[in-house]
Write a protein that holds these residues in place. Structure first.
Motif, mmCIF file in Angstrom:
data_model
loop_
_atom_site.group_PDB
_atom_site.id
_atom_site.type_symbol
_atom_site.label_atom_id
_atom_site.label_comp_id
_atom_site.label_asym_id
_atom_site.label_seq_id
_atom_site.Cartn_x
_atom_site.Cartn_y
_atom_site.Cartn_z
ATOM 1 N N LEU A 128 0.931 -1.204 -0.079
ATOM 2 C CA LEU A 128 -0.045 0.036 0.024
ATOM 3 C C LEU A 128 0.711 1.286 0.055
ATOM 4 C CD1 LEU A 128 -2.861 -1.040 2.542
ATOM 5 C CD2 LEU A 128 -3.085 -0.842 -0.071
ATOM 6 N N ASP A 129 2.163 1.205 0.689
ATOM 7 C CA ASP A 129 2.915 2.328 0.654
ATOM 8 C C ASP A 129 3.601 2.436 -0.800
ATOM 9 O OD1 ASP A 129 2.671 2.953 3.282
ATOM 10 O OD2 ASP A 129 4.379 1.970 4.004
ATOM 11 N N ASN A 130 3.903 1.703 -1.392
ATOM 12 C CA ASN A 130 4.409 1.681 -2.670
ATOM 13 C C ASN A 130 3.210 2.279 -3.588
ATOM 14 O OD1 ASN A 130 7.042 0.439 -3.047
ATOM 15 N ND2 ASN A 130 6.278 -1.232 -1.876
ATOM 16 N N ILE A 131 1.888 1.828 -3.269
ATOM 17 C CA ILE A 131 1.027 2.119 -4.192
ATOM 18 C C ILE A 131 0.676 3.771 -4.180
ATOM 19 C CG2 ILE A 131 -1.608 2.226 -4.479
ATOM 20 C CD1 ILE A 131 -1.410 -0.738 -4.059
ATOM 21 N N LYS A 141 -1.655 -0.279 -11.967
ATOM 22 C CA LYS A 141 -1.197 -1.695 -11.994
ATOM 23 C C LYS A 141 -1.103 -2.536 -10.802
ATOM 24 C CE LYS A 141 1.115 -1.074 -16.561
ATOM 25 N NZ LYS A 141 2.603 -1.563 -17.102
ATOM 26 N N MET A 142 -0.393 -1.706 -9.761
ATOM 27 C CA MET A 142 -0.466 -2.431 -8.613
ATOM 28 C C MET A 142 -1.761 -2.756 -7.669
ATOM 29 S SD MET A 142 3.061 -0.804 -6.846
ATOM 30 C CE MET A 142 2.995 -1.927 -5.451
ATOM 31 N N ILE A 143 -2.645 -1.716 -8.129
ATOM 32 C CA ILE A 143 -3.821 -1.809 -7.312
ATOM 33 C C ILE A 143 -4.590 -3.126 -7.882
ATOM 34 C CG2 ILE A 143 -6.276 -0.811 -7.173
ATOM 35 C CD1 ILE A 143 -4.606 2.017 -6.816
ATOM 36 N N LEU A 157 3.704 -11.599 -9.179
ATOM 37 C CA LEU A 157 4.975 -11.231 -9.658
ATOM 38 C C LEU A 157 5.183 -9.592 -10.227
ATOM 39 C CD1 LEU A 157 5.997 -14.179 -11.833
ATOM 40 C CD2 LEU A 157 7.108 -13.529 -9.795
ATOM 41 N N THR A 158 4.099 -9.337 -10.493
ATOM 42 C CA THR A 158 3.745 -7.935 -11.024
ATOM 43 C C THR A 158 4.035 -6.886 -10.158
ATOM 44 O OG1 THR A 158 2.363 -8.454 -12.763
ATOM 45 C CG2 THR A 158 2.270 -6.122 -12.168
ATOM 46 N N ILE A 159 3.249 -7.360 -8.741
ATOM 47 C CA ILE A 159 3.472 -6.309 -7.342
ATOM 48 C C ILE A 159 5.111 -6.364 -7.078
ATOM 49 C CG2 ILE A 159 3.052 -6.163 -5.084
ATOM 50 C CD1 ILE A 159 0.314 -7.344 -5.706
#
Length: 566
Positions: free
Chosen positions: A377-380, A393-395, A426-428
């Motif tokens: 979530l911090d990365n998002i 993409k991450m969400i 893997l995307t995350i």
């Protein structure tokens, strides 16, 4: 919907005798009868046609030989203009004897002048049918007078069945004499006796030269003109016949052969009826005998059925003891083994349920613990400020992965579908570690529809990320899936820190234990679940070297995905 009635074993035995013994034999017998009738018919009709060909060939060769001799003599005008001396007479007679020996059929030779007197000193009296010119349709001499240069062929008039072959002798285009040979029908009588079909030989107008059949004649004693030039099956006077026909000597003679088809058909019907009566008796006897056999055979079946009823009611302590026959004894022994195995499988199934539940909890804890979710979530939040597309993409990947992971962990899923969710994970990781993390996936097309347990590949990847970085800056993970020797092989390989031989051996030893005695829950739980689910040479194996990375191999059975129902 009405439920279909289930037949008893006794009824099934009777039906088995009927379906697999009586009916096939009956069908084979009918096929053999039909084949026999066909071969019989073919043999009879072939014999008919062969007889026709043989008779036609013999008569045509004989007449041709004599016609050639007559043609040779007709070119010698000296036979009429000069007196025939003894040497010449001997030569002519010798030639006729040679023809008789060659063909097997004799003919009388007449050489006449225009006054119808024989020029041969030893000639027999010229028969009246040769000299008779009162009927233009029959007179051989009249035919020769009409066309002296042409070979003439006539049947003698009246009741005499004699074939006349003649040609004129000319000198400077003028008719000066006749050469005539006569072959009585009796000469070919023995030829007809060698063949079985009925035969009739006629001239072009239907007048009969030779026959052993008196059915196909009209009121004038000729061959019935309605049947002329016909072949094959014919119906005559309410009876069926097979007719072969051949025209020889440029249509001057016709050869007919007849086979009575009616008699053969009656014989076949009698044979067929006889076979049907026999089979009716066999069917009745078989049905009665099969009842006794079924009753005797069902004694052991009743024991087996009773034992299975006990199992159905939950009683696994019921065992069979059968010694009446080897086959039923094997069934009884197999049943006893099955009961023991069922007890064992029930115990293992209970253990499997516990491990599945534990695996689900551990998988969710390992993958979606607060630390993982907070970092993601911090990365998002961070990516939303600098790169909204990457944040999106991450969400999407996190949402898909959450939905997939909170479903039933014991559920099997197609390889293709599992790889899609693995790509989300893997995307995350890729967005999170950026250039420090790379991955590669290679799955054979032919295994994409095979089914595997969920949440296994992600655990392997998580272990690679968790222990792979070590002191390194980058990590590359590759996943490969393929089929080999009727097994599914998945290989998760990383180029990370690896492990030393001592640690690797401890993990390998722990994988063989019935109870986990280490803190490596993920790998152990995956291996244990596979062994409990598939009971075969399946599971997890590890290969690793310090500083060179780790290879985890996952071996599963080939389980093809079933098509969805309507």
């Amino acid at each position: 919907m009405e439920r279909k009635k289930i037949k008893t074993f006794s009824d099934n035995i009777r039906h088995m005798f009927t379906r697999y013994a009586i009916i096939p034999v009956f069908v084979i017998a009918c096929a053999c009868l039909t084949l026999f009738f066909g071969i019989w018919q073919y043999t009879v009709y072939t014999s008919n046609r062969n007889a026709n060909e043989e008779i036609s060939k013999q008569i045509e060769q004989t007449v041709t030989e004599y016609a050639y001799r007559i043609d040779t003599l007709s070119r010698d005008a000296s036979l009429i203009t000069k007196r025939i001396h003894t040497d010449r007479l001997v030569e002519i007679r010798r030639a006729m004897y040679q023809l008789t020996s060659k063909t097997g059929y004799s003919a009388k030779l007449y050489i006449l002048n225009t006054k119808l007197r024989s020029v041969l000193p030893d000639a027999d009296l010229v028969p009246e049918f040769v000299l008779d010119t009162s009927c233009s349709d029959w007179g051989i001499l009249h035919e020769i007078q009409e066309e002296p240069q042409k070979l003439s062929l006539q049947l003698a008039s009246g009741e005499n069945r004699i074939l006349c072959i003649g040609k004129g002798i000319q000198e400077k285009g003028k008719l000066i004499g006749y050469v005539v040979a006569t072959i009585p029908a009796e000469e070919f009588q023995r030829l007809l006796s060698r063949v079985t079909p009925q035969t009739m030989i006629t001239d072009g107008k239907g007048w009969i030269y030779l026959t052993n059949n008196y059915v196909f004649q009209d009121s004038l004693g000729r061959f019935d003109r309605e049947l002329a030039n016909t072949k094959g099956y014919i119906q005559y006077q309410n009876r069926w016949y097979y007719l072969s026909h051949n025209s020889i000597l440029n249509g001057m003679l016709h050869v007919y052969n007849f086979t009575d088809h009616e008699l053969q058909s009656r014989m076949f019907m009698i044979m067929a009826l006889f076979v049907l009566v026999i089979f009716a008796a066999i069917i009745l006897m078989t049905y009665l005998i099969s009842g006794k056999v079924a009753k005797k055979s069902t004694r052991d079946i009743d024991k087996i059925a009773g034992a299975f009823e006990q199992v159905e009611q939950g009683n696994l302590d019921c065992y069979l003891s059968i010694s009446s026959s080897v086959e039923f004894k094997q069934i009884g022994d197999a049943y006893n083994v099955m009961v023991d195995g069922l007890k064992k499988y029930l115990k293992e199934n209970k253990e499997l349920v516990e491990h599945v539940a534990f695996a689900q909890v551990k998988q969710l804890e390992a993958q979606f613990n607060p630390h993982f979710l907070f970092n993601t979530l911090d990365n998002i939040r961070f990516m939303a400020k600098i790169d909204s597309d990457e944040a999106d993409k991450m969400i999407v990947a996190l949402s898909s992965l959450l939905r997939y992971s909170i479903s039933d962990a014991s559920e099997e899923i197609a390889v293709e579908e599992d790889m899609e969710f693995t790509k989300s994970y893997l995307t995350i990781l890729k967005i999170r570690f950026n250039k420090r993390f790379t991955y590669e996936i290679s799955i054979e097309d032919r295994i994409k529809q095979c089914r595997i347990p969920k949440l296994m590949m992600q655990s392997l990847i998580e272990n690679a990320v968790k222990y792979g970085y070590g002191d390194g800056e980058t990590l590359h993970v590759s996943i490969r899936g393929y089929e080999e020797n009727e097994k599914l092989i998945f290989i998760c390989k990383d180029n990370g820190a690896g492990m030393d031989a001592e640690v690797l051996q401890r993990i390998r030893d722990n994988l063989r234990m019935p109870v986990n005695k280490s803190n490596h829950h993920g790998i152990y739980n995956i291996n244990r679940r596979i062994q409990l689910m598939y009971h075969g040479d399946y599971g997890v194996s590890l290969t690793s070297k310090k500083g060179e990375g780790t290879i985890v191999t996952l071996t599963l059975p080939v389980n093809i995905k079933e098509p969805a129902g309507d």
